[in-house]
Design a protein around this motif. Sequence first.
Motif, PDB file in Angstrom:
ATOM      1  N   UNK A  22      38.431  53.074   1.455  1.00 39.38           N
ATOM      2  CA  UNK A  22      37.758  52.425   2.586  1.00 39.38           C
ATOM      3  C   UNK A  22      36.249  52.630   2.523  1.00 39.38           C
ATOM      4  N   UNK A  23      35.835  53.860   2.206  1.00 42.17           N
ATOM      5  CA  UNK A  23      34.403  54.178   2.184  1.00 42.17           C
ATOM      6  C   UNK A  23      33.761  53.860   0.838  1.00 42.17           C
ATOM      7  N   UNK A  24      34.562  53.410  -0.120  1.00 38.74           N
ATOM      8  CA  UNK A  24      34.087  53.095  -1.465  1.00 38.74           C
ATOM      9  C   UNK A  24      33.366  54.294  -2.100  1.00 38.74           C
ATOM     10  N   UNK A  25      34.098  55.425  -2.098  1.00 33.47           N
ATOM     11  CA  UNK A  25      33.584  56.661  -2.704  1.00 33.47           C
ATOM     12  C   UNK A  25      34.507  57.009  -3.878  1.00 33.47           C
ATOM     13  N   UNK A  26      34.084  56.691  -5.099  1.00 32.76           N
ATOM     14  CA  UNK A  26      34.954  56.912  -6.266  1.00 32.76           C
ATOM     15  C   UNK A  26      35.377  58.373  -6.449  1.00 32.76           C
TER      16      UNK A  26
END
Length: 67
Positions: A22-26
């Motif tokens: 959701x937060x686009x944190x790989x």
Amino acid sequence: MAGHGAVPSGSSAVAALSTGAVADVPELRTLGRVLLWVAVAVWGVVWLRGSAPGPPPSEGGAPPRTP
């Protein structure tokens, strides 16, 4: 109660995977994948230990009484 160790690891894995997506944190997605494999390994160990043969059942058919 031995199986309770897998539940928090699995929940942490799902939380990290979901939040990372959701937060686009790989990095969180990577952490979630690692934690997921750890949870699967713990589940496997618990399953194997739980399926090991135990003492024979009592002849009376009732479970033994605990103090």
